[in-house]
Scaffold this motif. Sequence first.
Motif, short mmCIF file in Angstrom:
data_model
loop_
_atom_site.label_atom_id
_atom_site.label_comp_id
_atom_site.label_asym_id
_atom_site.label_seq_id
_atom_site.Cartn_x
_atom_site.Cartn_y
_atom_site.Cartn_z
N GLY A 6 0.82 -1.21 0.00
CA GLY A 6 0.00 0.00 0.00
C GLY A 6 0.85 1.25 0.00
N VAL A 7 0.22 2.37 -0.39
CA VAL A 7 0.93 3.64 -0.50
C VAL A 7 0.04 4.78 -0.01
CG1 VAL A 7 1.94 5.28 -2.14
CG2 VAL A 7 2.27 2.85 -2.49
N LEU A 8 0.67 5.72 0.69
CA LEU A 8 0.04 6.98 1.03
C LEU A 8 0.82 8.10 0.34
CD1 LEU A 8 -0.43 6.83 4.93
CD2 LEU A 8 -2.13 6.32 3.17
N THR A 9 0.10 9.03 -0.24
CA THR A 9 0.72 10.23 -0.77
C THR A 9 0.34 11.37 0.16
OG1 THR A 9 0.56 9.40 -3.03
CG2 THR A 9 0.91 11.78 -2.76
N VAL A 10 1.36 12.00 0.73
CA VAL A 10 1.16 13.04 1.74
C VAL A 10 1.64 14.37 1.18
CG1 VAL A 10 1.74 13.76 4.09
CG2 VAL A 10 1.53 11.32 3.56
N GLN A 11 0.78 15.37 1.28
CA GLN A 11 1.13 16.71 0.83
C GLN A 11 0.82 17.68 1.96
OE1 GLN A 11 -0.98 18.12 -2.67
NE2 GLN A 11 0.82 19.29 -3.26
N ASP A 12 1.82 18.44 2.35
CA ASP A 12 1.69 19.36 3.49
C ASP A 12 1.07 18.66 4.70
OD1 ASP A 12 2.98 21.67 2.61
OD2 ASP A 12 1.22 22.27 1.44
N GLY A 13 1.55 17.45 4.98
CA GLY A 13 1.14 16.71 6.17
C GLY A 13 -0.12 15.90 6.04
N ARG A 14 -0.92 16.14 5.01
CA ARG A 14 -2.22 15.46 4.85
C ARG A 14 -2.17 14.43 3.73
NH1 ARG A 14 -4.89 17.30 8.67
NH2 ARG A 14 -4.95 19.49 9.20
N VAL A 15 -2.84 13.32 3.97
CA VAL A 15 -2.93 12.28 2.94
C VAL A 15 -3.88 12.76 1.86
CG1 VAL A 15 -3.66 9.92 2.45
CG2 VAL A 15 -2.40 10.42 4.56
N ILE A 16 -3.37 12.82 0.64
CA ILE A 16 -4.21 13.24 -0.49
C ILE A 16 -4.56 12.07 -1.40
CG2 ILE A 16 -3.41 15.63 -0.44
CD1 ILE A 16 -1.68 14.83 -2.98
N ALA A 17 -3.86 10.94 -1.23
CA ALA A 17 -4.17 9.72 -1.99
C ALA A 17 -3.71 8.53 -1.16
CB ALA A 17 -3.47 9.73 -3.34
N ALA A 18 -4.49 7.46 -1.24
CA ALA A 18 -4.19 6.24 -0.50
C ALA A 18 -4.70 5.05 -1.30
CB ALA A 18 -4.86 6.27 0.88
N GLY A 19 -3.89 4.02 -1.39
CA GLY A 19 -4.32 2.84 -2.12
C GLY A 19 -3.21 1.85 -2.33
N ALA A 20 -3.33 1.09 -3.40
CA ALA A 20 -2.36 0.04 -3.73
C ALA A 20 -1.11 0.64 -4.37
CB ALA A 20 -2.99 -0.96 -4.68
N TYR A 21 0.01 0.00 -4.13
CA TYR A 21 1.24 0.40 -4.79
C TYR A 21 1.11 0.08 -6.27
CZ TYR A 21 6.12 0.52 -6.22
OH TYR A 21 7.28 0.81 -6.88
N ASP A 22 1.47 1.06 -7.11
CA ASP A 22 1.35 0.89 -8.55
C ASP A 22 2.57 1.45 -9.26
OD1 ASP A 22 0.11 0.13 -10.94
OD2 ASP A 22 -0.95 2.05 -11.12
N GLY A 23 3.75 1.18 -8.67
CA GLY A 23 4.98 1.61 -9.29
C GLY A 23 5.39 3.04 -8.99
N GLN A 24 4.69 3.71 -8.07
CA GLN A 24 5.03 5.08 -7.73
C GLN A 24 6.47 5.17 -7.22
OE1 GLN A 24 2.44 3.29 -6.47
NE2 GLN A 24 0.71 4.59 -5.94
N SER A 25 7.10 6.30 -7.47
CA SER A 25 8.40 6.60 -6.89
C SER A 25 8.18 6.90 -5.42
CB SER A 25 9.02 7.79 -7.62
OG SER A 25 10.25 8.10 -7.05
N LEU A 26 8.94 6.26 -4.54
CA LEU A 26 8.73 6.37 -3.10
C LEU A 26 9.80 7.22 -2.43
CD1 LEU A 26 7.99 2.60 -2.40
CD2 LEU A 26 6.30 4.43 -2.59
N ASN A 27 9.37 7.98 -1.42
CA ASN A 27 10.31 8.67 -0.55
C ASN A 27 10.64 7.80 0.67
OD1 ASN A 27 8.19 11.04 -1.53
ND2 ASN A 27 10.35 11.55 -1.79
N TRP A 28 9.69 6.95 1.03
CA TRP A 28 9.83 6.02 2.15
C TRP A 28 9.23 4.69 1.75
CZ3 TRP A 28 12.47 7.90 6.26
CH2 TRP A 28 12.57 9.28 6.38
N ASP A 29 9.89 3.61 2.12
CA ASP A 29 9.37 2.25 1.89
C ASP A 29 9.62 1.46 3.16
OD1 ASP A 29 8.66 -0.29 1.06
OD2 ASP A 29 10.01 -0.33 -0.66
N LEU A 30 8.57 1.25 3.93
CA LEU A 30 8.66 0.61 5.23
C LEU A 30 8.22 -0.84 5.13
CD1 LEU A 30 7.00 3.48 7.26
CD2 LEU A 30 9.42 3.14 6.80
N ARG A 31 9.07 -1.74 5.65
CA ARG A 31 8.76 -3.17 5.57
C ARG A 31 8.97 -3.86 6.91
NH1 ARG A 31 8.95 -5.00 0.27
NH2 ARG A 31 8.94 -3.20 -1.09
#
Length: 131
Positions: free
Chosen positions: A48-73
Motif C-alpha cells: 500500500g501507498v500513502l501520498t502526503v502533501q503538506d502533512g495530509r494524505v491526499i491519496a491512499a491505495g495500492a502500490y502501482d509503481g510510484q516513486s517512493l520517498n519512504w518504503d517501510l517493511r
Amino acid sequence: MADLFSPDWMQTFGEQWNAEPELADALAKIHFNSVIGYGFENEPNPTGVLTVQDGRVIAAGAYDGQSLNWDLRADRDHWQQWRTKGLNMMGLGMAYMSRKLQFRVGDYASMIKDPRMAGPFIKSFAVMSRV
C-alpha cells in the motif's frame, strides 16, 4: 476488517491520519510531502501507498509503481504487534537495529534526529490501530 495495507485499509488509514492532529497538523507545520510505501519484508514491492502533501494524505491505495520517498517493511506479525501495542522511541530504535522494521527507501537516521518528524512517525503507528 480489510486486509492490512489493502486499498480499503490504506484509504481508512489515510482518513485516520488526516483526523489526527499530532500527525497531520504536526507534519503540515514542516510542509512534509512524501510518498510512503508500506509492505512486507519478503515481497519485492510495497503493498500500500500513502501520498502526503503538506502533512495530509491526499491519496491512499495500492502500490502501482510510484516513486517512493519512504518504503517501510516488516513481517506481518510485527506489523500486527505494532498496530495492537503501538511503538515508542525505544521500540522503534530496537525494531530498526534488529531489522524488524526496514527502511528500504528513506533516511531513518535523519528522520529520528528531527523531533518534528520522529514524533509524528511514532504517532502513525497509533493511528494504524484505529483501522
